[in-house]
Design an enzyme around this catalytic site. Structure first.
Site, PDB file in Angstrom:
ATOM      1  N   ASP A  26       0.827  -1.205   0.000  1.00  0.00           N
ATOM      2  CA  ASP A  26       0.000   0.000   0.000  1.00  0.00           C
ATOM      3  C   ASP A  26       0.867   1.263   0.000  1.00  0.00           C
ATOM      4  O   ASP A  26       1.972   1.263   0.528  1.00  0.00           O
ATOM      5  CB  ASP A  26      -0.899  -0.028   1.246  1.00  0.00           C
ATOM      6  CG  ASP A  26      -2.037   0.956   1.147  1.00  0.00           C
ATOM      7  OD1 ASP A  26      -2.303   1.475   0.041  1.00  0.00           O
ATOM      8  OD2 ASP A  26      -2.681   1.227   2.178  1.00  0.00           O
ATOM      9  N   ASN A  74     -10.425  -3.287  -6.353  1.00  0.00           N
ATOM     10  CA  ASN A  74      -9.608  -2.280  -7.054  1.00  0.00           C
ATOM     11  C   ASN A  74     -10.153  -1.888  -8.429  1.00  0.00           C
ATOM     12  O   ASN A  74      -9.742  -0.873  -8.992  1.00  0.00           O
ATOM     13  CB  ASN A  74      -8.145  -2.728  -7.176  1.00  0.00           C
ATOM     14  CG  ASN A  74      -7.368  -2.646  -5.882  1.00  0.00           C
ATOM     15  OD1 ASN A  74      -6.415  -3.391  -5.657  1.00  0.00           O
ATOM     16  ND2 ASN A  74      -7.749  -1.745  -4.984  1.00  0.00           N
TER      17      ASN A  74
HETATM   18  C1  FPP Z   1      -2.132   0.073  -3.306  1.00  0.00           C
HETATM   19  O1  FPP Z   1      -1.572   1.380  -3.183  1.00  0.00           O
HETATM   20  C2  FPP Z   1      -1.485  -0.611  -4.405  1.00  0.00           C
HETATM   21  C3  FPP Z   1      -2.128  -1.206  -5.447  1.00  0.00           C
HETATM   22  C4  FPP Z   1      -3.588  -1.249  -5.572  1.00  0.00           C
HETATM   23  C5  FPP Z   1      -1.376  -1.826  -6.546  1.00  0.00           C
HETATM   24  C6  FPP Z   1      -0.242  -2.691  -6.079  1.00  0.00           C
HETATM   25  C7  FPP Z   1       0.535  -3.066  -7.250  1.00  0.00           C
HETATM   26  C8  FPP Z   1       1.854  -3.028  -7.329  1.00  0.00           C
HETATM   27  C9  FPP Z   1       2.767  -2.688  -6.205  1.00  0.00           C
HETATM   28  C10 FPP Z   1       2.477  -3.407  -8.604  1.00  0.00           C
HETATM   29  C11 FPP Z   1       3.294  -4.637  -8.398  1.00  0.00           C
HETATM   30  C12 FPP Z   1       2.591  -5.863  -8.694  1.00  0.00           C
HETATM   31  C13 FPP Z   1       2.937  -6.662  -9.706  1.00  0.00           C
HETATM   32  C14 FPP Z   1       2.321  -8.000  -9.864  1.00  0.00           C
HETATM   33  C15 FPP Z   1       3.883  -6.225 -10.710  1.00  0.00           C
HETATM   34  P1  FPP Z   1      -2.517   2.637  -3.405  1.00  0.00           P
HETATM   35  O2  FPP Z   1      -2.541   2.968  -4.833  1.00  0.00           O
HETATM   36  O3  FPP Z   1      -3.858   2.361  -2.784  1.00  0.00           O
HETATM   37  O4  FPP Z   1      -1.770   3.747  -2.597  1.00  0.00           O
HETATM   38  P2  FPP Z   1      -2.475   4.965  -1.839  1.00  0.00           P
HETATM   39  O5  FPP Z   1      -3.208   4.371  -0.678  1.00  0.00           O
HETATM   40  O6  FPP Z   1      -1.300   5.779  -1.424  1.00  0.00           O
HETATM   41  O7  FPP Z   1      -3.356   5.683  -2.809  1.00  0.00           O
END
Ligand code: FPP
Length: 246
Positions: A26, A74
């Site tokens: 996250d 998501n």
């Molecule tokens: C949550 O952070 C993250 C995600 C929904 C995507 C996670 C994906 C990756 C780390 C890419 C790597 C995975 C692979 C398979 C290559 P957020 O966007 O919710 O962060 P925020 O809370 O700061 O908005």
């Protein structure tokens, strides 16, 4: 110097390691925002860190690692962000094939991957095929994964067995339900780490985490280093796990 999986020596110690570690990756969005970049750049930085941490976890002897990459919820994100994530998954999984050929990692995908594009499904299949000949750490990449969805899926499979008279409802046990989850045959998750400071489980490994230890760290995922993981592992080793006993 920022540590990498290459330059931080794995700790030589007899401390208790989690057999199964789960990580909720996250904070990518906030990492990008802080730098005035689009959110997709945060995911890109998160993917680079994902690669580094997998290698590190394998090097220190973690048996199973589950990484939460994309949840069933998501899809509610803006279309351009979901689109950018799909492109990133494809790019990453294309590279990962070469990576996993070198590393002794059994890569598996958990979640309903049937909804992804044909190209992405093919990359998932190829990566899993490589993983099948390996003997090292099991890496579960959770994509279109939700703990509730996983439980519904297991319930449907058991209901079908009851319908087919292979089983009676009274014979259903906890072990049987576990054996119908995506993580069948793997130990329950011992430790879940959530970087970015959010105190939420977010539909991650709901059944498997019944007695998991939970560590929230105030670090955004792209900034999370092997040293941060080591701190969490030290904290885990000092916890007194009682599993409902005394
Ligand atoms: C949550 O952070 C993250 C995600 C929904 C995507 C996670 C994906 C990756 C780390 C890419 C790597 C995975 C692979 C398979 C290559 P957020 O966007 O919710 O962060 P925020 O809370 O700061 O908005």
């Amino acid at each position: 110097m920022k540590s990498t999986a290459q330059n931080i020596p794995p700790k030589e110690s007899s401390r208790l390691l989690p057999r199964h570690l789960g990580i909720i990756m996250d904070g990518n969005g906030r990492w990008a925002q802080k730098r005035g970049l689009p959110r997709s750049m945060g995911h890109r930085a998160g993917a680079a860190n994902f690669k580094k941490m997998i290698r590190y976890c394998n090097s220190i002897g973690i048996e199973c690692l589950t990484m939460y990459a994309f949840s069933t919820e998501n899809w509610k994100r803006p279309e351009d962000e979901v689109g950018a994530l799909m492109v990133l998954f494809k790019q990453y999984l294309k590279d990962a094939i070469k990576e996993f050929l070198k590393e002794n990692v059994q890569v598996r995908f958990i979640g309903d991957t049937s909804v992804f594009s044909q190209g992405l499904r093919e990359l998932i299949r190829k990566n899993e095929e490589i993983g099948r000949s390996k003997t090292g750490m099991i890496l579960n990449i959770a994509m279109n994964y939700g703990g509730r969805l996983e439980l519904v899926r297991a319930t449907r499979m058991l209901a079908q067995k009851v319908k087919d008279q292979e089983l009676s409802p009274g014979e259903i046990t906890e072990e049987m339900l576990s054996a119908h989850l995506y993580t069948a045959g793997q130990p329950d998750v011992d430790l879940i780490i959530r970087p970015s400071g959010e105190h939420r489980i977010s539909n991650f490994l709901l059944w498997q985490s019944a007695y998991a230890e939970y560590i929230v760290m105030d670090i955004l995922w792209p900034d999370f280093t092997p040293e941060d993981l080591e701190h969490a592992l030290d904290e885990y080793a000092n916890r007194n796990r009682r599993f409902g006993g005394v």
